[in-house]
Enzyme design. Structure first.
Site, PDB file in Angstrom:
ATOM      1  N   CYS A 385       0.829  -1.206   0.000  1.00 41.90           N
ATOM      2  CA  CYS A 385       0.000   0.000   0.000  1.00 41.90           C
ATOM      3  C   CYS A 385       0.869   1.263   0.000  1.00 41.90           C
ATOM      4  O   CYS A 385       1.430   1.590  -1.025  1.00 41.90           O
ATOM      5  CB  CYS A 385      -0.996  -0.048   1.146  1.00 41.90           C
ATOM      6  SG  CYS A 385      -2.463   0.926   0.767  1.00 41.90           S
ATOM      7  N   HIS A 511      -3.555  -4.998   0.388  1.00 40.00           N
ATOM      8  CA  HIS A 511      -2.963  -5.527   1.623  1.00 40.00           C
ATOM      9  C   HIS A 511      -3.061  -7.059   1.664  1.00 40.00           C
ATOM     10  O   HIS A 511      -4.026  -7.598   2.194  1.00 40.00           O
ATOM     11  CB  HIS A 511      -3.712  -4.972   2.844  1.00 40.00           C
ATOM     12  CG  HIS A 511      -3.531  -3.507   3.038  1.00 40.00           C
ATOM     13  ND1 HIS A 511      -2.510  -2.989   3.797  1.00 40.00           N
ATOM     14  CD2 HIS A 511      -4.241  -2.447   2.580  1.00 40.00           C
ATOM     15  CE1 HIS A 511      -2.589  -1.673   3.801  1.00 40.00           C
ATOM     16  NE2 HIS A 511      -3.632  -1.307   3.069  1.00 40.00           N
ATOM     17  N   GLU A 513      -1.655  -8.970   3.560  1.00 40.88           N
ATOM     18  CA  GLU A 513      -1.544  -9.476   4.948  1.00 40.88           C
ATOM     19  C   GLU A 513      -2.894  -9.816   5.560  1.00 40.88           C
ATOM     20  O   GLU A 513      -2.950 -10.495   6.581  1.00 40.88           O
ATOM     21  CB  GLU A 513      -0.778  -8.489   5.834  1.00 40.88           C
ATOM     22  CG  GLU A 513      -1.489  -7.182   6.176  1.00 40.88           C
ATOM     23  CD  GLU A 513      -1.223  -6.052   5.168  1.00 40.88           C
ATOM     24  OE1 GLU A 513      -0.987  -6.350   3.981  1.00 40.88           O
ATOM     25  OE2 GLU A 513      -1.287  -4.871   5.578  1.00 40.88           O
TER      26      GLU A 513
END
Ligand code: GLN
Length: 534
Positions: A385, A511, A513
């Site tokens: 990001c 993202h 994650e």
């Protein structure tokens, strides 16, 4: 639907979310469908507008909701995908009560905490989980005794009367400190917090004692006696090396037998699959080091999902990852001569560099410097990001020679706005819940590294941003070797970047994650961690 409510005593930060998620995992591994709800007794509608210093990482769900990081724990432990309804806040509860009052829905009544606010709480909990699972874990944020949590405890008290006894369980997580002089496990704080809970009309069924060592039998007996529970209902949640071990620890404490009996369940299957996963996390032999360059490095909770994602990928690669936290602001200070921080030594020591997401200009110069280092040294780099955006800025400045290249977020008057506001965001004034959020589709270019990693030409990942690569600069960037190998469906929005001739230099506007799971790492993290080994 069976409800397991989880409250906390003594103090915050005890790992109540992990305890709640672990109870859910035990039930899930034994064949039940489990869902989870987090209640946050603050007045914000969601944590999206809060600094990570206040509340740790803001977790993003597939529906674009910005929620408490405990929902990340639930998604990872339970392997489920939740929605914004699963994070109830006082802000949301009051907003809906006030809207209904204005609409005249209360038919002339005085609107009060009891019953109107408590009714709203109960209905939000019920509607979040209804028809979704066999068991709902409902965690109440904060600590019993806080003024903020009172209406929630009252709502739970009412639900206890509305539900059959085998459908209601209250787990209270407390701290059992050890007095270092004598090494004695002290139960008084637990006794006090249980008596505070009792004042609300609730009594715990189970007490989970957080302690740095396993609770001794004598400690458990004392807690049982003074807090009016049976000894089997006092579980030790002592410190463990690895959070994914907690379900195994609670299981050893007899959680399964207790839950089975108390909730009238018959459970099959077992936790052996989970135990294998924990073994792969703990048993990893190769040691690799990742430099994570950020602004909130004093508070690891701010990057919680990134830490977990690295761990998931490490376990699959047989590597245990040490994170070297690098303070981006101190790099900046060193560049301007105000500080002496040997960041180059840390970056050299690391096998790769990760620059996470973020907002605002503080520390951005330091992150750009770390990206320069990774690009020039050939160390694996992953930018997420803001980290993706800063990689574009670094490249524009140092390769294209556009000295003033910047993001209009970080420097509104920049002469070379290589990162600019998304066109549809230009008119947005409200900060809460207005970014480009949640699941969005990315088309991955055939033959690219990203295509190799995902093994697919289309991926859906979670987003949270207001700025993007300015389309005006794309041709120049690509000619010089920065390839955008993932784009949105319109091909206007850059989603993935790769650097030609570099062993592993990848950035994502999204993202990754938030979709990594234990045993099933996100492909981007897996690629990055595999590259660390050389
Ligand atoms: N601040 C940047 C933007 O809004 C990046 C956001 C992020 O890293 N989550 O686009």
């Amino acid at each position: 639907m069976k409800y397991v409510f989880v409250t906390g005593g003594v103090m915050s930060g005890l790992g109540k979310g992990v305890t709640a998620a672990s109870i859910g995992r035990i039930l899930k591994s034994h064949g039940l469908d489990v869902t989870a709800v987090k209640v946050d007794p603050y007045l914000n509608i969601d944590p999206g507008t809060m600094s990570p210093y206040q509340h740790g990482e803001v977790y993003v769900l597939k529906d674009g909701s910005e929620v408490d990081l405990d929902l990340g724990n639930y998604e990872r432990f339970l392997n489920v995908e939740l929605t914004g309804d699963h994070n109830i806040t006082t802000g949301k509860v009051y907003r809906s009560v006030i809207e209904r009052e204005r609409a005249g829905d209360y038919l002339g009544k005085t609107v009060q905490i009891i019953p109107h606010v408590t009714d709203e709480i109960k209905s939000e909990i019920r509607s979040a989980v209804e028809d979704e699972a066999d068991v709902a874990i409902v965690e109440i944020g904060g600590t019993v005794g806080d003024i903020e949590s009172m209406p929630y405890l009252e709502a739970i008290r009412q639900m206890r009367n509305e539900l059959p006894p085998e459908d209601f369980l209250l787990v209270h997580v407390t701290l059992v400190p050890v007095l270092s002089v004598v090494g004695e496990q002290k139960t008084k704080p637990t006794q006090h917090s249980v008596s505070e809970l009792r004042e609300t009309g609730l009594a715990p069924d189970v007490i989970v004692g957080r302690c740095n060592a396993r609770l001794e039998e004598e400690t458990k007996e004392k807690i049982a006696l003074f807090c009016d529970v049976t000894v089997e209902a006092v579980w030790s949640a002592h410190d463990v090396e690895e959070i994914y071990e907690v379900p195994l620890v609670l299981n050893e404490e007899g959680a399964l037998e207790y839950l089975e009996r108390r909730l009238d369940l018959s459970l099959d299957e077992d936790l052996s699959g989970w135990a294998e996963m924990v073994e792969s996390v703990k048993g990893a032999e190769e040691e690799l080091r990742v430099a994570v360059v950020g602004k909130y490095v004093q508070l690891e909770d701010s990057y919680h999902s990134i830490v977990e994602s690295l761990k998931h990928a490490g376990a699959v690669c047989g590597a245990s990852l040490e994170i070297l936290w690098v303070d981006a602001e101190r790099i900046e200070g060193t560049l301007s001569g105000e500080d002496e921080y040997d960041y180059e030594e840390i970056l050299e020591e690391a096998d790769g560099v990760l620059v996470p997401g973020g907002f605002g200009s503080r520390g951005s110069g330091g992150k750009i410097e770390a990206i320069r280092y990774a690009r020039e040294s050939g160390k694996p780099f992953l930018g997420l990001c803001l980290g993706f955006q800063l990689a574009v800025i670094e490249f524009a400045r140092n390769v294209l020679g556009l000295d003033g290249a910047h993001s209009t977020e970080l420097e509104p008057g920049t002469p070379e706005p290589v990162i600019d506001v998304l066109p549809e965001q230009a008119e947005v004034d409200d900060m809460g819940g207005t970014m480009r959020l949640g699941d969005q589709r990315t088309i991955v270019m055939p033959g690219s590294l990203a295509n190799d990693l995902y093994g697919s030409s289309e991926v859906v990942e979670r987003h949270r941003h207001r700025y993007e690569v300015n389309p005006r600069y794309i041709a120049q960037l690509e000619i010089a070797g920065m390839k955008f190998t993932g784009k949105d469906e319109t091909a206007r929005r850059m989603e993935i970047l790769e650097l030609e001739g570099h062993p592993f230099f990848v950035g994502t506007q999204y993202h990754p994650e938030f979709t990594s799971r234990p045993g099933k790492p996100n492909p981007v993290f897996l690629g990055f961690v595999s590259a660390l080994g050389g």
